[in-house]
Design an enzyme around this catalytic site. Structure first.
Site, PDB file in Angstrom:
ATOM      1  N   ASP A  53      -3.940  21.178  19.359  1.00  0.00           N
ATOM      2  CA  ASP A  53      -3.350  22.286  18.615  1.00  0.00           C
ATOM      3  C   ASP A  53      -2.464  21.733  17.507  1.00  0.00           C
ATOM      4  OD1 ASP A  53      -1.642  21.407  20.793  1.00  0.00           O
ATOM      5  OD2 ASP A  53      -0.293  23.060  20.266  1.00  0.00           O
ATOM      6  N   GLU A  61       0.513  22.159  23.028  1.00  0.00           N
ATOM      7  CA  GLU A  61       1.659  21.258  22.985  1.00  0.00           C
ATOM      8  C   GLU A  61       2.731  21.743  22.023  1.00  0.00           C
ATOM      9  OE1 GLU A  61       4.191  17.869  21.832  1.00  0.00           O
ATOM     10  OE2 GLU A  61       2.886  19.067  20.552  1.00  0.00           O
TER      11      GLU A  61
END
Length: 461
Positions: A89, A153
């Site tokens: 991400d 994350e």
């Protein structure tokens, strides 16, 4: 150093680059409106995860998708398992006009690949994957190497926390999510919000809204205030005299915008916080809501110092240095003003004492203070075998002196034991995490892959 293994790294580099560029073209930014039971972080996150796992399967790896929240690719056999922790991400790309290429175009310009995620952290994730491929082809492995990838994350690491509920934990691991030579200390994290409500005031000009920032861990580079009514010409001139502030209006509203400089919240001093600029500017004028105007000035003064001195929370230690503080998100609507803080504190301290001090300052400002979340610090002794082997790998490839360092950044490593951050930023290079024009050079991408291959060889030995 095994020449065969490193020759394989070079032979596979074009394939690595192709797989990586495809991943960059997938905009894996969290959009909570897309979250479903099937796609817990959104279908775009599932897509980028599946692409990575597909690439790993094409390389001959065993793979597993863990509930569309994380996944892993594995080589070798045996009870012992070495881990690599990476995320796919990325933070929002910001205004496209600030980029020299489209942030998801994966264009190569002058030997550099531009795009959101090349450094943080798709680039090093694919470098680690292809380092594993080289290791697997060069040696008969009597242990396993597993790369674990998540897709949340940047927004709380719910992915790795979910993984740890059901999946095997490596006996040692590293994450390519910080800097070289190596990070053995990560500051603790504290996120908090202060809030204050204001009563409506009968005034010809009224503040309707203010906003800045989208993520805790980014210094906001844009902030805006919208007024119902037109500000006096003298007040407009005061605002325009402030650095980075622009004023515009239509027939019924006034728009005050402040520009700053984006930066990662672990180094907020490298940025310029647009929310603080906006507060300082608005505190210079009185549009009929003097209580609110005075409050903005007080908050701007208290929150301006990125070391937290104005909030009464400044502190430091010898291992990890000073506390840092970032106003990451600011909102005002219908009389409610809220500021959300990202605070990174030294590894030898605890969050309770820091939050207590913040609460006292909040009380003096007449605000309510709320603890939103914490993450404990990470510290691994410099003489541990994990650290010594990783430093040796770095020195072998770069021929440079290697030593452990600390960071204000936060990685998956703090969720596991015997885990540290290792790359990808080299000493002396500009850290472009979370900033426009994020790029990695082809030379550095290749070098990173060689370092990770050497590191994995030492860790399994």
């Amino acid at each position: 150093m095994n020449g065969k293994m490193h020759n394989i790294v070079d032979a596979n580099f074009d394939r690595l680059l192709s797989d990586l560029r495809k991943s960059i073209s997938l905009p894996s930014v969290l959009d909570e409106s897309m979250m479903t039971e099937e796609h817990p972080f959104g279908s775009n996150m599932t897509e980028v995860l599946e692409h990575f796992l597909h690439c790993a399967r094409q390389l001959g790896f065993k793979t597993k998708n863990v509930r569309n929240k994380s996944g892993y690719a594995e080589i070798g056999s045996g009870e012992k398992m070495v881990g690599i922790l990476a995320h796919l991400d990325v933070v929002p790309e910001g205004e496209h006009a600030a980029w020299i290429v489209h942030p998801f175009s994966a264009d190569i310009v002058d030997g550099k690949i531009y795009g959101r995620g090349y450094v943080d952290e798709k680039g090093p994730a694919f470098a680690a994957l292809y380092a594993m491929k080289a290791l697997d082809e060069a040696y008969e492995l009597d242990c396993r190497v597993r790369i674990i990838v998540g897709v949340d994350e940047e927004s709380g690491s719910r992915c790795i926390k979910d993984y740890l509920t059901t999946e095997e934990v490596p006996y040692c691991s590293f994450s390519p999510d910080a800097s070289f030579p190596l990070i053995n200390a990560e500051k603790g994290m504290l996120r908090a919000r202060i809030s204050k409500e204001f009563s409506p005031v009968d005034s010809p000009v009224r503040l309707l809204s203010m906003s800045a920032g989208e993520r805790f861990n980014v210094v906001p580079d844009k902030a805006e205030a919208v007024f119902n009514g037109l500000l006096a010409p003298a007040d407009v001139q005061k605002l325009l005299s402030c650095e980075g502030v622009n004023v515009s209006s239509d027939s019924v509203k006034t728009f005050v915008k402040a520009n700053g400089v984006s930066a990662h919240a672990m180094n907020p001093e490298f940025g310029v916080n647009a929310a603080i600029r906006l507060f300082k500017a608005l505190s210079l004028i009185d549009w009929g809501e003097s209580e609110l105007s005075s409050f903005l000035g007080s908050v701007a003064e208290a929150a301006a110092d990125t070391r937290g001195s104005g909030l009464g929370i400044d502190c430091a230690d010898e291992i990890s240095g000073p506390l840092t503080c970032n106003v990451g998100i600011m909102r005002y609507s219908e009389g409610l003003c809220q500021l959300s803080f990202d605070i990174r504190y030294p590894v030898t301290l605890d969050y309770e004492g820091i939050f207590e001090k913040l609460s006292r300052t909040s009380q003096s400002l007449g605000t309510q203070c709320e603890l939103l979340g914490t993450s404990k610090p990470l510290y691994v002794e410099p003489q541990s075998p994990l650290i010594q082997k990783l430093l040796t790998a770095y020195t072998t490839i770069t021929k440079e002196e290697a030593y452990p360092r600390s960071t204000g950044g936060g990685t998956y490593c703090r969720n596991l034991s015997n885990s540290v951050s290792f790359g990808p930023n080299f000493p002396g290079t500009v850290d472009l995490d979370h900033q426009p024009n994020e790029f990695i050079s082809l030379e550095d991408l290749r070098k990173i892959t060689h370092i990770y291959a050497e590191a994995l060889y030492l860790l399994i030995s």
